[in-house]
Design a protein around this motif. Structure first.
Motif, PDB file in Angstrom:
ATOM      1  N   ALA A 203       0.828  -1.205   0.000  1.00  0.00           N
ATOM      2  CA  ALA A 203       0.000   0.000   0.000  1.00  0.00           C
ATOM      3  C   ALA A 203       0.862   1.255   0.000  1.00  0.00           C
ATOM      4  O   ALA A 203       0.438   2.311  -0.467  1.00  0.00           O
ATOM      5  N   TRP A 204       2.068   1.145   0.530  1.00  0.00           N
ATOM      6  CA  TRP A 204       3.053   2.219   0.543  1.00  0.00           C
ATOM      7  C   TRP A 204       4.428   1.602   0.763  1.00  0.00           C
ATOM      8  O   TRP A 204       4.537   0.429   1.142  1.00  0.00           O
ATOM      9  N   PRO A 205       5.512   2.342   0.471  1.00  0.00           N
ATOM     10  CA  PRO A 205       6.858   1.794   0.690  1.00  0.00           C
ATOM     11  C   PRO A 205       7.059   1.404   2.155  1.00  0.00           C
ATOM     12  O   PRO A 205       6.480   2.028   3.057  1.00  0.00           O
ATOM     13  N   GLU A 206       7.845   0.362   2.389  1.00  0.00           N
ATOM     14  CA  GLU A 206       8.079  -0.104   3.757  1.00  0.00           C
ATOM     15  C   GLU A 206       8.644   1.013   4.621  1.00  0.00           C
ATOM     16  O   GLU A 206       9.401   1.870   4.159  1.00  0.00           O
ATOM     17  N   ILE A 207       8.255   1.016   5.896  1.00  0.00           N
ATOM     18  CA  ILE A 207       8.705   2.034   6.849  1.00  0.00           C
ATOM     19  C   ILE A 207       9.828   1.451   7.692  1.00  0.00           C
ATOM     20  O   ILE A 207       9.637   0.454   8.387  1.00  0.00           O
ATOM     21  N   GLU A 208      10.991   2.067   7.635  1.00  0.00           N
ATOM     22  CA  GLU A 208      12.118   1.642   8.470  1.00  0.00           C
ATOM     23  C   GLU A 208      11.975   2.249   9.863  1.00  0.00           C
ATOM     24  O   GLU A 208      11.576   3.403  10.020  1.00  0.00           O
TER      25      GLU A 208
ATOM     26  N   SER B  39      11.390   4.623  22.791  1.00  0.00           N
ATOM     27  CA  SER B  39      10.512   5.628  22.198  1.00  0.00           C
ATOM     28  C   SER B  39       9.239   4.977  21.665  1.00  0.00           C
ATOM     29  O   SER B  39       9.250   3.824  21.232  1.00  0.00           O
ATOM     30  N   LEU B  40       8.143   5.762  21.703  1.00  0.00           N
ATOM     31  CA  LEU B  40       6.921   5.398  21.011  1.00  0.00           C
ATOM     32  C   LEU B  40       6.955   6.053  19.636  1.00  0.00           C
ATOM     33  O   LEU B  40       6.992   7.276  19.523  1.00  0.00           O
ATOM     34  N   VAL B  41       6.970   5.212  18.601  1.00  0.00           N
ATOM     35  CA  VAL B  41       7.031   5.708  17.228  1.00  0.00           C
ATOM     36  C   VAL B  41       5.609   5.742  16.672  1.00  0.00           C
ATOM     37  O   VAL B  41       4.926   4.726  16.648  1.00  0.00           O
ATOM     38  N   GLU B  42       5.161   6.932  16.242  1.00  0.00           N
ATOM     39  CA  GLU B  42       3.818   7.077  15.692  1.00  0.00           C
ATOM     40  C   GLU B  42       3.865   7.042  14.173  1.00  0.00           C
ATOM     41  O   GLU B  42       4.622   7.780  13.548  1.00  0.00           O
ATOM     42  N   LEU B  43       3.051   6.154  13.583  1.00  0.00           N
ATOM     43  CA  LEU B  43       2.989   6.008  12.140  1.00  0.00           C
ATOM     44  C   LEU B  43       1.632   6.474  11.627  1.00  0.00           C
ATOM     45  O   LEU B  43       0.605   6.276  12.287  1.00  0.00           O
ATOM     46  N   ASP B  44       1.631   7.073  10.436  1.00  0.00           N
ATOM     47  CA  ASP B  44       0.409   7.419   9.729  1.00  0.00           C
ATOM     48  C   ASP B  44       0.120   6.298   8.738  1.00  0.00           C
ATOM     49  O   ASP B  44       0.860   6.111   7.772  1.00  0.00           O
TER      50      ASP B  44
ATOM     51  N   THR C  61       3.981   6.812   6.733  1.00  0.00           N
ATOM     52  CA  THR C  61       5.121   7.637   7.164  1.00  0.00           C
ATOM     53  C   THR C  61       5.212   7.657   8.688  1.00  0.00           C
ATOM     54  O   THR C  61       4.227   7.404   9.394  1.00  0.00           O
ATOM     55  N   VAL C  62       6.410   7.979   9.191  1.00  0.00           N
ATOM     56  CA  VAL C  62       6.618   8.224  10.619  1.00  0.00           C
ATOM     57  C   VAL C  62       6.262   9.680  10.888  1.00  0.00           C
ATOM     58  O   VAL C  62       6.819  10.585  10.266  1.00  0.00           O
ATOM     59  N   THR C  63       5.326   9.910  11.815  1.00  0.00           N
ATOM     60  CA  THR C  63       4.890  11.279  12.087  1.00  0.00           C
ATOM     61  C   THR C  63       5.511  11.851  13.351  1.00  0.00           C
ATOM     62  O   THR C  63       5.664  13.074  13.471  1.00  0.00           O
ATOM     63  N   SER C  64       5.897  11.002  14.299  1.00  0.00           N
ATOM     64  CA  SER C  64       6.527  11.516  15.521  1.00  0.00           C
ATOM     65  C   SER C  64       7.227  10.384  16.256  1.00  0.00           C
ATOM     66  O   SER C  64       7.004   9.199  15.986  1.00  0.00           O
ATOM     67  N   GLU C  65       8.066  10.773  17.197  1.00  0.00           N
ATOM     68  CA  GLU C  65       8.791   9.822  18.048  1.00  0.00           C
ATOM     69  C   GLU C  65       8.856  10.421  19.437  1.00  0.00           C
ATOM     70  O   GLU C  65       9.409  11.502  19.629  1.00  0.00           O
ATOM     71  N   THR C  66       8.262   9.738  20.421  1.00  0.00           N
ATOM     72  CA  THR C  66       8.168  10.256  21.783  1.00  0.00           C
ATOM     73  C   THR C  66       9.021   9.421  22.722  1.00  0.00           C
ATOM     74  O   THR C  66       8.825   8.207  22.858  1.00  0.00           O
ATOM     75  N   LYS C  67       9.968  10.081  23.373  1.00  0.00           N
ATOM     76  CA  LYS C  67      10.858   9.390  24.311  1.00  0.00           C
ATOM     77  C   LYS C  67      10.114   9.059  25.601  1.00  0.00           C
ATOM     78  O   LYS C  67       9.352   9.876  26.121  1.00  0.00           O
TER      79      LYS C  67
END
Length: 289
Positions: free
Chosen positions: A209-214, A240-245, A250-256
């Motif tokens: 559906a979209w390119p793989e997210i690293e 970290s909590l990695v937030e994906l859309d 895409t990665v939208t944020s990263e919370t420590k």
């Protein structure tokens, strides 16, 4: 019930039961065969049992790796979808009281007892490597007539039509791919979690559906994710909590976070993280589901 106890004597229950209509359905192995079993929730009396598949190779008593994974049936309308970890995914029709279909899949020989050494005297002489990569969740996810299944002893993730058991697609586990689990199905998107990447594929075709997210900064996924609408929160090894859309991929944020993370779950307004070391709660503002 004494007669029920006698019929199920020596059976190994493979996982938690699923309540369906006025029955409790569960999977059990008895004398080298996997059964779908129905009992009365009120009395525990056996209603019926249906053989599904005979094991390929050794019984589960001599297979510590297969014993470690819980197996539960899931239901799509009148169909009961049964993972067996014996090389088959089987569907049983509750209305007709008969097997609807079975779908064979190749098993990973490296994960089968006796694959590296012979079984001698009833003992598996192979050294079990707990770090050997394998899928971590045997749950069959059912959505709009499609079963998504990643057997822990298999070689791929499968999309299976519940109508006739035909294979719609498969995503093979390449060497070093380190597939972990199917995070879930949202709309027509299947989310696959690997050690260091996330894939989104179409439910019907298996196409990306979209390119793989690293994962950011070379981090690893360290537990189960949680989702809120089109947002996916992924616990990472860099604390970290990695937030994906999920719409854009895409990665939208990263919370420590203050503590090392693990499997995520949501209760009320709290995210719970269960790591090998502790249970930690974090407050959240958004509504998760």
């Amino acid at each position: 019930n004494q007669s029920s106890a006698q019929e199920l004597k020596g059976a190994l229950f493979l996982g938690a039961p699923s309540p369906v209509r006025a029955e409790l359905l569960f999977l059990a192995e008895l004398n080298g065969e996997v059964y779908l079993v129905s009992i009365s929730p009120a009395t525990g009396e056996l209603n019926w049992k249906q053989p599904l598949v005979a094991n390929q190779g050794t019984t589960i008593a001599l297979d510590p790796q297969r014993r470690a994974f819980g197996l539960s049936p899931c239901v799509d309308s009148s169909l009961v979808i049964c993972p067996t970890l014996s090389g088959f995914l089987v569907a049983y029709d509750l209305n007709r009281r008969e097997l609807a279909w079975s779908r064979a899949y190749p098993m990973n020989s490296a994960l089968m007892p006796g694959a590296a050494f012979n079984i001698v005297g009833g003992m598996d002489l192979r050294e079990t490597d707990p770090m050997l990569s394998r899928p971590l969740d045997t749950t069959v996810l059912v959505h709009e007539g499609v079963s998504v299944f990643a057997p822990s002893n298999g070689t791929a993730v499968y999309g299976i039509s519940n109508t006739d058991g035909s294979e719609l697609w498969q995503i093979g586990h390449e060497d070093g791919s380190s597939f972990r689990y199917v995070a879930g199905i949202w709309n027509q998107l299947v989310v696959l979690v690997y050690a260091q990447k996330i894939l989104g594929i179409d439910l019907r075709t298996g196409q990306p559906a979209w390119p793989e997210i690293e994962m950011p900064s070379g981090s690893h996924v360290v537990g189960k994710c949680v989702r809120s609408e089109s947002k996916l929160l992924v616990p990472s090894s860099n604390q970290s909590l990695v937030e994906l859309d999920l719409l854009q991929g895409t990665v939208t944020s990263e919370t420590k976070c203050e503590k090392p993370l693990g499997n995520l779950s949501v209760i009320g307004g709290q995210i719970l993280s269960t790591s090998p070391f502790e249970l930690t709660s974090y407050s959240i503002r958004d509504s998760f589901q």
